[in-house]
Design a protein around this motif. Structure first.
Motif, PDB file in Angstrom:
ATOM      1  N   ILE A  47       0.843  -1.195   0.000  1.00  0.00           N
ATOM      2  CA  ILE A  47       0.000   0.000   0.000  1.00  0.00           C
ATOM      3  C   ILE A  47       0.879   1.247   0.000  1.00  0.00           C
ATOM      4  CG2 ILE A  47      -1.639   1.348   1.382  1.00  0.00           C
ATOM      5  CD1 ILE A  47      -2.742  -1.436   2.348  1.00  0.00           C
ATOM      6  N   LEU A  48       1.899   1.250   0.842  1.00  0.00           N
ATOM      7  CA  LEU A  48       2.803   2.393   0.922  1.00  0.00           C
ATOM      8  C   LEU A  48       3.479   2.653  -0.422  1.00  0.00           C
ATOM      9  CD1 LEU A  48       4.222   4.644   2.460  1.00  0.00           C
ATOM     10  CD2 LEU A  48       5.888   2.942   3.249  1.00  0.00           C
ATOM     11  N   GLU A  49       3.886   1.591  -1.103  1.00  0.00           N
ATOM     12  CA  GLU A  49       4.532   1.757  -2.410  1.00  0.00           C
ATOM     13  C   GLU A  49       3.601   2.412  -3.422  1.00  0.00           C
ATOM     14  OE1 GLU A  49       7.311  -1.184  -4.074  1.00  0.00           O
ATOM     15  OE2 GLU A  49       6.955  -2.305  -2.219  1.00  0.00           O
ATOM     16  N   GLU A  50       2.292   2.226  -3.260  1.00  0.00           N
ATOM     17  CA  GLU A  50       1.316   2.822  -4.169  1.00  0.00           C
ATOM     18  C   GLU A  50       1.092   4.307  -3.880  1.00  0.00           C
ATOM     19  OE1 GLU A  50      -0.257   1.474  -6.830  1.00  0.00           O
ATOM     20  OE2 GLU A  50       0.945  -0.334  -6.537  1.00  0.00           O
ATOM     21  N   VAL A  51       1.273   4.733  -2.623  1.00  0.00           N
ATOM     22  CA  VAL A  51       0.920   6.108  -2.248  1.00  0.00           C
ATOM     23  C   VAL A  51       2.115   6.946  -1.791  1.00  0.00           C
ATOM     24  CG1 VAL A  51      -1.445   5.462  -1.643  1.00  0.00           C
ATOM     25  CG2 VAL A  51       0.330   5.473   0.137  1.00  0.00           C
ATOM     26  N   TYR A  52       3.318   6.379  -1.789  1.00  0.00           N
ATOM     27  CA  TYR A  52       4.470   7.084  -1.212  1.00  0.00           C
ATOM     28  C   TYR A  52       4.762   8.416  -1.894  1.00  0.00           C
ATOM     29  CZ  TYR A  52       7.852   6.416  -4.946  1.00  0.00           C
ATOM     30  OH  TYR A  52       8.516   6.512  -6.131  1.00  0.00           O
ATOM     31  N   GLU A  53       4.505   8.526  -3.210  1.00  0.00           N
ATOM     32  CA  GLU A  53       4.851   9.766  -3.920  1.00  0.00           C
ATOM     33  C   GLU A  53       4.074  10.956  -3.356  1.00  0.00           C
ATOM     34  OE1 GLU A  53       5.535   9.224  -8.370  1.00  0.00           O
ATOM     35  OE2 GLU A  53       4.463   7.386  -7.808  1.00  0.00           O
ATOM     36  N   ALA A  54       2.791  10.780  -3.131  1.00  0.00           N
ATOM     37  CA  ALA A  54       1.969  11.857  -2.575  1.00  0.00           C
ATOM     38  C   ALA A  54       2.415  12.194  -1.156  1.00  0.00           C
ATOM     39  CB  ALA A  54       0.494  11.463  -2.602  1.00  0.00           C
ATOM     40  N   ILE A  55       2.764  11.174  -0.381  1.00  0.00           N
ATOM     41  CA  ILE A  55       3.223  11.401   0.982  1.00  0.00           C
ATOM     42  C   ILE A  55       4.575  12.108   0.957  1.00  0.00           C
ATOM     43  CG2 ILE A  55       4.000  10.273   3.100  1.00  0.00           C
ATOM     44  CD1 ILE A  55       1.878   8.096   2.523  1.00  0.00           C
ATOM     45  N   PHE A  56       5.479  11.675   0.098  1.00  0.00           N
ATOM     46  CA  PHE A  56       6.802  12.283  -0.029  1.00  0.00           C
ATOM     47  C   PHE A  56       6.649  13.789  -0.282  1.00  0.00           C
ATOM     48  CE2 PHE A  56      11.228  10.822  -1.748  1.00  0.00           C
ATOM     49  CZ  PHE A  56      11.862  11.788  -0.992  1.00  0.00           C
ATOM     50  N   GLU A  57       5.822  14.145  -1.258  1.00  0.00           N
ATOM     51  CA  GLU A  57       5.635  15.551  -1.600  1.00  0.00           C
ATOM     52  C   GLU A  57       4.971  16.330  -0.468  1.00  0.00           C
ATOM     53  OE1 GLU A  57       3.766  15.817  -5.430  1.00  0.00           O
ATOM     54  OE2 GLU A  57       5.529  14.952  -6.435  1.00  0.00           O
ATOM     55  N   ALA A  58       3.999  15.730   0.196  1.00  0.00           N
ATOM     56  CA  ALA A  58       3.335  16.404   1.319  1.00  0.00           C
ATOM     57  C   ALA A  58       4.319  16.663   2.446  1.00  0.00           C
ATOM     58  CB  ALA A  58       2.162  15.569   1.818  1.00  0.00           C
ATOM     59  N   GLU A  59       5.172  15.683   2.724  1.00  0.00           N
ATOM     60  CA  GLU A  59       6.150  15.837   3.798  1.00  0.00           C
ATOM     61  C   GLU A  59       7.191  16.901   3.450  1.00  0.00           C
ATOM     62  OE1 GLU A  59       6.248  14.272   6.887  1.00  0.00           O
ATOM     63  OE2 GLU A  59       4.237  13.619   6.332  1.00  0.00           O
ATOM     64  N   LEU A  60       7.670  16.898   2.214  1.00  0.00           N
ATOM     65  CA  LEU A  60       8.631  17.919   1.800  1.00  0.00           C
ATOM     66  C   LEU A  60       8.001  19.308   1.886  1.00  0.00           C
ATOM     67  CD1 LEU A  60      10.272  16.150  -1.270  1.00  0.00           C
ATOM     68  CD2 LEU A  60      11.315  16.529   0.984  1.00  0.00           C
ATOM     69  N   ASP A  61       6.734  19.395   1.508  1.00  0.00           N
ATOM     70  CA  ASP A  61       6.022  20.670   1.544  1.00  0.00           C
ATOM     71  C   ASP A  61       5.896  21.199   2.971  1.00  0.00           C
ATOM     72  OD1 ASP A  61       4.458  22.664  -0.063  1.00  0.00           O
ATOM     73  OD2 ASP A  61       2.884  22.033   1.334  1.00  0.00           O
ATOM     74  N   VAL A  62       5.777  20.313   3.935  1.00  0.00           N
ATOM     75  CA  VAL A  62       5.717  20.730   5.338  1.00  0.00           C
ATOM     76  C   VAL A  62       7.020  21.427   5.731  1.00  0.00           C
ATOM     77  CG1 VAL A  62       5.720  19.859   7.724  1.00  0.00           C
ATOM     78  CG2 VAL A  62       4.036  19.007   6.072  1.00  0.00           C
ATOM     79  N   TRP A  63       8.123  20.914   5.240  1.00  0.00           N
ATOM     80  CA  TRP A  63       9.429  21.460   5.604  1.00  0.00           C
ATOM     81  C   TRP A  63       9.790  22.696   4.792  1.00  0.00           C
ATOM     82  CZ3 TRP A  63      12.595  19.866   9.552  1.00  0.00           C
ATOM     83  CH2 TRP A  63      12.158  18.722  10.244  1.00  0.00           C
ATOM     84  N   HIS A  64       9.489  22.666   3.480  1.00  0.00           N
ATOM     85  CA  HIS A  64       9.855  23.803   2.630  1.00  0.00           C
ATOM     86  C   HIS A  64       9.012  23.776   1.365  1.00  0.00           C
ATOM     87  CE1 HIS A  64      12.313  27.157   1.611  1.00  0.00           C
ATOM     88  NE2 HIS A  64      12.933  26.583   0.611  1.00  0.00           N
ATOM     89  N   ARG A  65       8.270  24.848   1.131  1.00  0.00           N
ATOM     90  CA  ARG A  65       7.311  24.890   0.017  1.00  0.00           C
ATOM     91  C   ARG A  65       7.950  25.077  -1.348  1.00  0.00           C
ATOM     92  NH1 ARG A  65       1.661  25.805   0.782  1.00  0.00           N
ATOM     93  NH2 ARG A  65       1.287  24.803   2.751  1.00  0.00           N
ATOM     94  N   ASP A  66       9.195  25.501  -1.400  1.00  0.00           N
ATOM     95  CA  ASP A  66       9.873  25.727  -2.682  1.00  0.00           C
ATOM     96  C   ASP A  66      10.258  24.382  -3.286  1.00  0.00           C
ATOM     97  OD1 ASP A  66      11.443  26.409  -4.848  1.00  0.00           O
ATOM     98  OD2 ASP A  66      12.891  27.574  -3.694  1.00  0.00           O
ATOM     99  N   THR A  67       9.489  23.942  -4.280  1.00  0.00           N
ATOM    100  CA  THR A  67       9.715  22.621  -4.873  1.00  0.00           C
ATOM    101  C   THR A  67      11.066  22.533  -5.580  1.00  0.00           C
ATOM    102  OG1 THR A  67       8.542  23.276  -6.892  1.00  0.00           O
ATOM    103  CG2 THR A  67       7.250  22.173  -5.168  1.00  0.00           C
ATOM    104  N   GLY A  68      11.649  23.670  -5.912  1.00  0.00           N
ATOM    105  CA  GLY A  68      12.965  23.674  -6.544  1.00  0.00           C
ATOM    106  C   GLY A  68      14.074  23.186  -5.632  1.00  0.00           C
ATOM    107  N   THR A  69      13.816  23.180  -4.336  1.00  0.00           N
ATOM    108  CA  THR A  69      14.815  22.691  -3.381  1.00  0.00           C
ATOM    109  C   THR A  69      14.648  21.213  -3.061  1.00  0.00           C
ATOM    110  OG1 THR A  69      13.480  23.214  -1.425  1.00  0.00           O
ATOM    111  CG2 THR A  69      14.927  24.966  -2.277  1.00  0.00           C
ATOM    112  N   TRP A  70      13.541  20.643  -3.508  1.00  0.00           N
ATOM    113  CA  TRP A  70      13.271  19.244  -3.216  1.00  0.00           C
ATOM    114  C   TRP A  70      14.235  18.350  -3.989  1.00  0.00           C
ATOM    115  CZ3 TRP A  70       7.213  18.767  -3.663  1.00  0.00           C
ATOM    116  CH2 TRP A  70       6.622  19.604  -2.720  1.00  0.00           C
ATOM    117  N   PRO A  71      14.497  17.155  -3.479  1.00  0.00           N
ATOM    118  CA  PRO A  71      15.378  16.244  -4.219  1.00  0.00           C
ATOM    119  C   PRO A  71      14.745  15.870  -5.566  1.00  0.00           C
ATOM    120  CG  PRO A  71      14.274  15.071  -2.440  1.00  0.00           C
ATOM    121  CD  PRO A  71      13.955  16.526  -2.266  1.00  0.00           C
ATOM    122  N   ALA A  72      15.553  15.870  -6.608  1.00  0.00           N
ATOM    123  CA  ALA A  72      15.056  15.536  -7.942  1.00  0.00           C
ATOM    124  C   ALA A  72      14.609  14.076  -8.011  1.00  0.00           C
ATOM    125  CB  ALA A  72      16.121  15.828  -8.996  1.00  0.00           C
TER     126      ALA A  72
END
Length: 123
Positions: A47-72
């Motif tokens: 289940i996690l493998e199916e939804v991890y991308e959305a969670i990854f982005e949500a978690e990164l957004d909590v820390w820093h909203r500038d998507t340009g700083t997120w890992p490629a």
């Protein structure tokens, strides 16, 4: 499931020079996500493998909203290095009221709905 920041995420956050106290002890509060019922840890991982991308982005957004700083590279393997995941078999709702999401981006909710609908329709 609980998503906890791992050392890799904390190191990324420190390099951003944010106005945050990025201390591992302070960052140990998880973000919690409800997922469909599962019988084994292997099923929970699927289940996690199916939804991890959305969670990854949500978690990164909590820390820093500038998507340009997120890992490629945001693969499942990278996700598992950046976050510690704990599965909880039972969560009791003692409130008696309907659960609602607050302060959650609509795009994130749409991504989660799509991923979970895909799980319902998979063999």
């Amino acid at each position: 499931m609980g998503i906890y920041p791992a050392q890799q995420l904390l190191e990324w956050a420190r390099q951003l020079d944010l106005d945050l106290d990025v201390d591992a002890a302070d960052a140990r509060e998880p973000c919690l996500y409800l997922i469909p019922d599962y019988d084994t840890v292997e099923e929970a991982e699927e289940i996690l493998e199916e939804v991890y991308e959305a969670i990854f982005e949500a978690e990164l957004d909590v820390w820093h909203r500038d998507t340009g700083t997120w890992p490629a590279e945001r693969t499942y393997a990278v996700f598992r290095k950046w976050f510690e995941v704990r599965f909880y078999r039972l969560i009791q709702d003692l409130v008696g009221e309907e659960l609602t999401a607050t302060e959650v981006d609509e795009e994130f909710l749409g991504s989660m709905r799509t991923a979970l609908e895909g799980l319902e329709h998979s063999p």
